[in-house]
Design an enzyme around this catalytic site. Structure first.
Site, PDB file in Angstrom:
ATOM      1  N   GLN A   1      12.257  59.219  27.817  1.00 38.98           N
ATOM      2  CA  GLN A   1      11.968  60.580  28.285  1.00 38.98           C
ATOM      3  C   GLN A   1      11.380  60.538  29.702  1.00 38.98           C
ATOM      4  O   GLN A   1      11.604  59.574  30.412  1.00 38.98           O
ATOM      5  CB  GLN A   1      11.044  61.335  27.317  1.00 38.98           C
ATOM      6  CG  GLN A   1      11.716  61.767  26.030  1.00 38.98           C
ATOM      7  CD  GLN A   1      11.919  60.655  25.025  1.00 38.98           C
ATOM      8  OE1 GLN A   1      10.982  59.959  24.676  1.00 38.98           O
ATOM      9  NE2 GLN A   1      13.124  60.482  24.542  1.00 38.98           N
TER      10      GLN A   1
ATOM     11  N   LYS B   1      17.098  55.445  33.626  1.00 40.74           N
ATOM     12  CA  LYS B   1      16.258  54.307  33.221  1.00 40.74           C
ATOM     13  C   LYS B   1      17.092  53.178  32.626  1.00 40.74           C
ATOM     14  O   LYS B   1      16.795  52.002  32.815  1.00 40.74           O
ATOM     15  CB  LYS B   1      15.215  54.772  32.185  1.00 40.74           C
ATOM     16  CG  LYS B   1      14.244  55.803  32.720  1.00 40.74           C
ATOM     17  CD  LYS B   1      13.273  56.292  31.662  1.00 40.74           C
ATOM     18  CE  LYS B   1      13.849  57.187  30.591  1.00 40.74           C
ATOM     19  NZ  LYS B   1      14.341  58.502  31.041  1.00 40.74           N
TER      20      LYS B   1
ATOM     21  N   GLY C   1      18.589  58.801  25.339  1.00 43.49           N
ATOM     22  CA  GLY C   1      19.973  58.374  25.503  1.00 43.49           C
ATOM     23  C   GLY C   1      20.058  57.603  26.796  1.00 43.49           C
ATOM     24  O   GLY C   1      19.968  58.176  27.870  1.00 43.49           O
ATOM     25  N   HIS C   2      20.128  56.280  26.688  1.00 43.72           N
ATOM     26  CA  HIS C   2      20.105  55.447  27.887  1.00 43.72           C
ATOM     27  C   HIS C   2      21.487  54.844  28.116  1.00 43.72           C
ATOM     28  O   HIS C   2      21.973  54.063  27.311  1.00 43.72           O
ATOM     29  CB  HIS C   2      19.029  54.362  27.757  1.00 43.72           C
ATOM     30  CG  HIS C   2      17.644  54.938  27.658  1.00 43.72           C
ATOM     31  ND1 HIS C   2      16.533  54.218  27.302  1.00 43.72           N
ATOM     32  CD2 HIS C   2      17.194  56.202  27.872  1.00 43.72           C
ATOM     33  CE1 HIS C   2      15.471  55.005  27.303  1.00 43.72           C
ATOM     34  NE2 HIS C   2      15.848  56.217  27.639  1.00 43.72           N
TER      35      HIS C   2
ATOM     36  N   ASP D   1      16.390  61.327  31.570  1.00 45.15           N
ATOM     37  CA  ASP D   1      17.740  61.093  32.092  1.00 45.15           C
ATOM     38  C   ASP D   1      17.738  60.699  33.572  1.00 45.15           C
ATOM     39  O   ASP D   1      18.655  61.022  34.307  1.00 45.15           O
ATOM     40  CB  ASP D   1      18.634  62.342  31.907  1.00 45.15           C
ATOM     41  CG  ASP D   1      18.774  62.717  30.453  1.00 45.15           C
ATOM     42  OD1 ASP D   1      18.779  61.807  29.612  1.00 45.15           O
ATOM     43  OD2 ASP D   1      18.879  63.919  30.166  1.00 45.15           O
TER      44      ASP D   1
HETATM   45  P1  IMO Z   1      15.850  59.930  27.900  1.00 44.43           P
HETATM   46  O1  IMO Z   1      15.077  58.768  27.358  1.00 44.43           O
HETATM   47  C1  IMO Z   1      16.146  64.229  28.581  1.00 44.43           C
HETATM   48  C2  IMO Z   1      14.049  66.879  25.784  1.00 44.43           C
HETATM   49  C3  IMO Z   1      14.896  67.756  24.903  1.00 44.43           C
HETATM   50  C4  IMO Z   1      13.974  68.961  24.749  1.00 44.43           C
HETATM   51  C5  IMO Z   1      12.591  68.320  24.672  1.00 44.43           C
HETATM   52  C6  IMO Z   1      12.057  68.119  23.265  1.00 44.43           C
HETATM   53  O2  IMO Z   1      17.318  59.833  27.791  1.00 44.43           O
HETATM   54  O3  IMO Z   1      15.366  60.252  29.278  1.00 44.43           O
HETATM   55  P2  IMO Z   1      12.709  66.406  21.324  1.00 44.43           P
HETATM   56  O4  IMO Z   1      14.028  66.166  20.634  1.00 44.43           O
HETATM   57  O5  IMO Z   1      12.158  65.204  22.019  1.00 44.43           O
HETATM   58  O6  IMO Z   1      11.709  67.071  20.432  1.00 44.43           O
HETATM   59  O7  IMO Z   1      13.062  67.506  22.455  1.00 44.43           O
HETATM   60  O8  IMO Z   1      12.722  67.048  25.316  1.00 44.43           O
HETATM   61  N1  IMO Z   1      14.355  65.430  25.729  1.00 44.43           N
HETATM   62  C7  IMO Z   1      15.006  64.753  26.678  1.00 44.43           C
HETATM   63  N2  IMO Z   1      15.581  65.174  27.824  1.00 44.43           N
HETATM   64  N3  IMO Z   1      16.151  62.910  28.297  1.00 44.43           N
HETATM   65  C8  IMO Z   1      15.562  62.456  27.182  1.00 44.43           C
HETATM   66  O9  IMO Z   1      15.430  61.160  26.914  1.00 44.43           O
HETATM   67  C9  IMO Z   1      14.983  63.398  26.290  1.00 44.43           C
HETATM   68  N4  IMO Z   1      14.336  63.301  25.101  1.00 44.43           N
HETATM   69  C10 IMO Z   1      13.956  64.539  24.786  1.00 44.43           C
HETATM   70  O10 IMO Z   1      16.109  68.117  25.518  1.00 44.43           O
HETATM   71  O11 IMO Z   1      14.007  69.746  25.903  1.00 44.43           O
HETATM   72 MG    MG Z   2      19.074  59.970  28.777  1.00 43.57          MG
END
Ligand code: IMO
Ligand code: MG
Length: 427
Positions: free
Chosen positions: A223, A16, A40-41, A13
């Site tokens: 992520q 990106k 979630g972008h 988050d």
């Molecule tokens: P973007 O691309 C923030 C976190 C989840 C959890 C951990 C594992 O938007 O940056 P998962 O569902 O992947 O098995 O969860 O990773 N998490 C994220 N946190 N931004 C994301 O994606 C995330 N994708 C997974 O909250 O702590």
């Molecule tokens: Mg996000």
């Protein structure tokens, strides 16, 4: 012609989506290499506000080829919904491709993600419940179903029934839940296969060809590094390599092909889900950041944990990725702060440490050592050049450059494309 990776440098988050949308204007191809619909972008551009989970954030630029690489796990229902939603809002999906080698998220992955989380009790990871962990487990367990399998129905049915034999033993035996049904899943996924067939191809060859033709390729991370399966705050991580190097295996790209690697950092820190976060603010300052910046998960809507910039994990992230520069987002949010803290070291069991400890439990015990910098207390959303920023904001950026050991490349001062200061061009 450069190939540039842009990856999350904190706990995801970092903004990106905006950066990829902005840079995509200059490139021929945007290729995503890891994660799934846990991402979630958020993108705000002249066409509106969009929340993308799977489709690369380059999709808004006609002429840009968007690729979902083999390293991504695809939930076909989510992807089809996203494609329909984008088309419904006038966004063309005509140069879009999915790797035939990308693994699929199946209904039992969603179910198992929930059952596993519930069984973890207090140790729950706080996953997005999008089936990510169980899908990657099947990939390395060699019982996964890949996008290309949807095009070969006999293979698909055989592989699905093999997988279900194992899954249903776990679902009914271990979790005492209802078994999932072969015919139902088979029919549903055959329908998805028909809809997705035009997009499914050998994307690694497309990437190779783009590089041979000296095209500009942007490698889109999902992520963040502190959620990386190896270098994140294990076990509170996601199930993939989120780092720049993940683009090699996640797209089929030789390590010598990278020209630049940029890490995206928010000007402060946020985290959703469980796990250590040394600079988390559980007071009114944290609440102020959350409310002012509307820090809520784009995928799950959960409130994000907020805190000051953590230079210790930040430097670690820069080193393990080998960032050539960093991208700083949401600097404008800090404009409301009379003074700003930056964590430069931790106190761990009485000792001062400058590198993060290996274990999540030790990181939990770390107390941040802060340096306090004066706030600038003025609106910076109109800044377009580095010199437009107030001196105190420039000093903040320079201090981060020292801590991270690499220069600032782009600074975002608002959600819109033009609210951006480019210090060093990436393309
Ligand atoms: P973007 O691309 C923030 C976190 C989840 C959890 C951990 C594992 O938007 O940056 P998962 O569902 O992947 O098995 O969860 O990773 N998490 C994220 N946190 N931004 C994301 O994606 C995330 N994708 C997974 O909250 O702590
Ligand atoms: Mg996000």
């Amino acid at each position: 012609m450069p190939t540039v990776a842009v990856v999350g440098a904190q706990w995801g988050d970092e903004g990106k989506g905006k950066i990829i949308d902005l840079l995509a204007e200059k490139v021929d191809m945007v290729a995503r290499f890891s994660g799934g619909s846990n991402a979630g972008h958020t993108v705000v551009n002249p066409q509106g506000e969009f929340k993308l989970h799977l489709v690369p954030s380059g999709v808004f630029h006609p002429g840009v080829t968007c690729v979902i690489g083999n390293g991504v796990v695809i939930d076909p229902a989510v992807l089809i919904g996203e494609i329909d939603g984008l088309r419904g809002r006038g966004v063309a999906i005509d140069r879009f491709f999915i790797s035939d080698r990308a693994h699929l998220i199946m209904p039992y992955h969603l179910l198992l993600d929930r059952l596993e989380e519930e069984s973890r009790g207090k140790g729950a990871i706080g996953t997005t419940r999008r089936g990510i962990g169980p899908a990657y487990m099947d990939k390395v367990g060699r019982i996964g179903i890949r996008a290309g399998d949807l095009l070969e129905r006999d293979t698909f049915r055989e592989r699905l029934s093999q997988a279900l034999e194992q899954k249903n033993r776990i679902i009914t035996g271990l979790y005492k839940a209802e078994p999932v049904k072969l015919d139902q899943i088979y029919d549903e996924y055959c329908r998805y296969g028909e809809l997705l067939a035009p997009f499914i191809t050998a994307t690694e060859l497309m990437v190779a060809e783009a590089l041979e033709q000296n095209k500009k390729v942007l490698l889109e991370g999902a992520q963040g590094t502190l959620l990386d399966i190896d270098f994140g705050t294990y076990p509170f991580v996601t199930s993939t390599t989120t780092m720049a190097g993940g683009a090699c295996g996640g797209l089929g790209l030789g390590p010598l092909k990278f020209d630049r690697v940029a890490g995206v950092f928010k000007a402060y820190c946020t985290r959703v889900g469980s796990g250590p976060m040394p600079t988390e603010l559980l007071d009114e300052t944290g609440e102020l950041i959350r409310e002012h910046a509307n820090e809520r998960g784009a995928t799950t809507g959960r409130p994000r944990r907020c805190g000051w910039f953590d230079g210790v994990v930040g430097r670690y992230s820069a080193r393990v990725n080998g960032f050539s520069s960093f991208i700083l987002t949401r600097l404008d949010i800090l404009s409301i702060m009379p003074s700003i803290k930056v964590c430069t070291a931790y106190k761990l069991d009485g000792e001062t440490v400058v590198d993060p400890p290996y274990s999540a439990s030790a990181l939990e015990r770390c107390e941040p050592v802060y340096e306090e910098l004066p706030g600038w207390n003025s609106d910076i959303t109109g800044a377009r050049r580095f010199d437009d920023l107030p001196e105190k904001a420039r000093s903040y950026v320079k201090r981060l450059e020292e801590l991270l050991g690499c220069p600032a490349g782009i600074i975002s001062v608002g959600e819109r494309r033009e609210q951006t200061v480019v210090v060093r061009e990436l393309f």
